[in-house]
Scaffold this motif. Sequence first.
Motif, PDB file in Angstrom:
ATOM      1  N   LYS A  33       0.819  -1.214   0.000  1.00 53.14           N
ATOM      2  CA  LYS A  33       0.000   0.000   0.000  1.00 53.14           C
ATOM      3  C   LYS A  33       0.850   1.260   0.000  1.00 53.14           C
ATOM      4  N   LYS A  34       2.118   1.139   0.331  1.00 50.85           N
ATOM      5  CA  LYS A  34       2.975   2.313   0.470  1.00 50.85           C
ATOM      6  C   LYS A  34       3.935   2.527  -0.694  1.00 50.85           C
ATOM      7  N   ILE A  35       4.219   1.491  -1.465  1.00 50.90           N
ATOM      8  CA  ILE A  35       5.123   1.621  -2.611  1.00 50.90           C
ATOM      9  C   ILE A  35       4.291   1.567  -3.887  1.00 50.90           C
ATOM     10  N   LYS A  36       4.338   2.636  -4.648  1.00 53.50           N
ATOM     11  CA  LYS A  36       3.617   2.718  -5.917  1.00 53.50           C
ATOM     12  C   LYS A  36       4.626   2.782  -7.050  1.00 53.50           C
ATOM     13  N   ILE A  37       4.517   1.853  -7.980  1.00 51.15           N
ATOM     14  CA  ILE A  37       5.399   1.799  -9.151  1.00 51.15           C
ATOM     15  C   ILE A  37       4.600   2.289 -10.352  1.00 51.15           C
ATOM     16  N   VAL A  38       5.124   3.294 -11.051  1.00 47.06           N
ATOM     17  CA  VAL A  38       4.420   3.830 -12.218  1.00 47.06           C
ATOM     18  C   VAL A  38       5.349   3.845 -13.430  1.00 47.06           C
ATOM     19  N   ASN A  39       4.747   3.708 -14.601  1.00 43.29           N
ATOM     20  CA  ASN A  39       5.432   3.815 -15.898  1.00 43.29           C
ATOM     21  C   ASN A  39       6.565   2.811 -16.107  1.00 43.29           C
ATOM     22  N   ALA A  40       6.497   1.665 -15.462  1.00 43.74           N
ATOM     23  CA  ALA A  40       7.542   0.651 -15.639  1.00 43.74           C
ATOM     24  C   ALA A  40       7.221  -0.216 -16.849  1.00 43.74           C
ATOM     25  N   LYS A  41       8.243  -0.482 -17.655  1.00 45.65           N
ATOM     26  CA  LYS A  41       8.082  -1.419 -18.763  1.00 45.65           C
ATOM     27  C   LYS A  41       7.694  -2.780 -18.184  1.00 45.65           C
ATOM     28  N   PRO A  42       7.011  -3.624 -18.963  1.00 42.04           N
ATOM     29  CA  PRO A  42       6.539  -4.918 -18.440  1.00 42.04           C
ATOM     30  C   PRO A  42       7.627  -5.793 -17.811  1.00 42.04           C
ATOM     31  N   ASP A  43       8.816  -5.833 -18.413  1.00 40.62           N
ATOM     32  CA  ASP A  43       9.863  -6.680 -17.839  1.00 40.62           C
ATOM     33  C   ASP A  43      10.377  -6.123 -16.508  1.00 40.62           C
ATOM     34  N   ILE A  44      10.457  -4.806 -16.389  1.00 44.12           N
ATOM     35  CA  ILE A  44      10.866  -4.196 -15.122  1.00 44.12           C
ATOM     36  C   ILE A  44       9.785  -4.419 -14.071  1.00 44.12           C
ATOM     37  N   ARG A  45       8.538  -4.234 -14.461  1.00 46.22           N
ATOM     38  CA  ARG A  45       7.424  -4.428 -13.528  1.00 46.22           C
ATOM     39  C   ARG A  45       7.373  -5.872 -13.037  1.00 46.22           C
ATOM     40  N   ASP A  80       7.588  -6.941  -9.139  1.00 42.87           N
ATOM     41  CA  ASP A  80       6.547  -7.768  -8.516  1.00 42.87           C
ATOM     42  C   ASP A  80       7.150  -9.007  -7.866  1.00 42.87           C
ATOM     43  N   TYR A  81       8.132  -9.595  -8.531  1.00 46.39           N
ATOM     44  CA  TYR A  81       8.815 -10.768  -7.974  1.00 46.39           C
ATOM     45  C   TYR A  81       9.528 -10.388  -6.670  1.00 46.39           C
ATOM     46  N   ILE A  82      10.227  -9.270  -6.666  1.00 46.97           N
ATOM     47  CA  ILE A  82      10.930  -8.810  -5.462  1.00 46.97           C
ATOM     48  C   ILE A  82       9.941  -8.549  -4.334  1.00 46.97           C
ATOM     49  N   LEU A  83       8.845  -7.872  -4.637  1.00 49.57           N
ATOM     50  CA  LEU A  83       7.826  -7.603  -3.612  1.00 49.57           C
ATOM     51  C   LEU A  83       7.282  -8.902  -3.031  1.00 49.57           C
ATOM     52  N   LYS A  84       6.976  -9.833  -3.911  1.00 49.42           N
ATOM     53  CA  LYS A  84       6.408 -11.115  -3.473  1.00 49.42           C
ATOM     54  C   LYS A  84       7.403 -11.904  -2.628  1.00 49.42           C
ATOM     55  N   LYS A  85       8.654 -11.947  -3.053  1.00 50.68           N
ATOM     56  CA  LYS A  85       9.654 -12.767  -2.373  1.00 50.68           C
ATOM     57  C   LYS A  85      10.243 -12.116  -1.125  1.00 50.68           C
ATOM     58  N   THR A  86      10.078 -10.799  -0.972  1.00 60.18           N
ATOM     59  CA  THR A  86      10.699 -10.087   0.145  1.00 60.18           C
ATOM     60  C   THR A  86       9.732  -9.862   1.300  1.00 60.18           C
ATOM     61  N   GLU A  87       8.482  -9.608   1.003  1.00 59.34           N
ATOM     62  CA  GLU A  87       7.545  -9.216   2.050  1.00 59.34           C
ATOM     63  C   GLU A  87       7.437 -10.276   3.139  1.00 59.34           C
ATOM     64  N   GLY A  88       7.681  -9.859   4.371  1.00 61.98           N
ATOM     65  CA  GLY A  88       7.517 -10.720   5.528  1.00 61.98           C
ATOM     66  C   GLY A  88       8.527 -11.838   5.650  1.00 61.98           C
ATOM     67  N   LYS A  89       9.626 -11.747   4.925  1.00 63.12           N
ATOM     68  CA  LYS A  89      10.591 -12.840   4.919  1.00 63.12           C
ATOM     69  C   LYS A  89      11.988 -12.333   5.262  1.00 63.12           C
ATOM     70  N   THR A  90      12.788 -13.244   5.699  1.00 59.04           N
ATOM     71  CA  THR A  90      14.188 -12.962   5.936  1.00 59.04           C
ATOM     72  C   THR A  90      14.915 -13.013   4.604  1.00 59.04           C
ATOM     73  N   LEU A  91      15.783 -12.063   4.389  1.00 58.67           N
ATOM     74  CA  LEU A  91      16.547 -12.024   3.150  1.00 58.67           C
ATOM     75  C   LEU A  91      17.911 -12.653   3.374  1.00 58.67           C
ATOM     76  N   ILE A  92      18.248 -13.599   2.543  1.00 59.11           N
ATOM     77  CA  ILE A  92      19.589 -14.181   2.555  1.00 59.11           C
ATOM     78  C   ILE A  92      20.290 -13.660   1.316  1.00 59.11           C
ATOM     79  N   PHE A  93      21.381 -12.987   1.542  1.00 56.84           N
ATOM     80  CA  PHE A  93      22.111 -12.326   0.474  1.00 56.84           C
ATOM     81  C   PHE A  93      23.517 -12.895   0.427  1.00 56.84           C
ATOM     82  N   VAL A  94      23.926 -13.355  -0.713  1.00 55.76           N
ATOM     83  CA  VAL A  94      25.262 -13.919  -0.885  1.00 55.76           C
ATOM     84  C   VAL A  94      26.099 -12.935  -1.691  1.00 55.76           C
ATOM     85  N   THR A  95      27.290 -12.661  -1.200  1.00 55.30           N
ATOM     86  CA  THR A  95      28.171 -11.723  -1.884  1.00 55.30           C
ATOM     87  C   THR A  95      29.622 -12.125  -1.679  1.00 55.30           C
TER      88      THR A  95
END
Length: 125
Positions: free
Chosen positions: A70-82, A86-101
Amino acid sequence: MCIQNYFGENAEIKSEAISYREKYLLTIASSGKTLIIDFNNVLYSPHSFLNALLASTIRTYEKAGYNPYKKIKIVNAKPDIRETIDYILKKTEGKTLIFVTHEEQEAVWLKADKTLKFMKDHLIK
């Protein structure tokens, strides 16, 4: 926030996304203000850039008690960027992030709560 104004039509440099997020987006998220991200005229933006920009921002909204959908609004994004966002929003919300670097500095930039180092065949805590 107009992505092209800050990062150009190829928004792809992860360290720039992290710097911008740290300087601006986390403050917006912790205050609960709505974040409008405009991708007008952005031709390319890879997952690594978008994840660096959004993942911690999403978690900051959640920690402050707000729904990032409800707080992040994405506008004018090309379909591949959108689709990537959407994938990042779905996979990140309410979850622990494991980041490898391979760069320890990225853990600092991401404000990692915990890090594990692997050296050859050994785990160092």
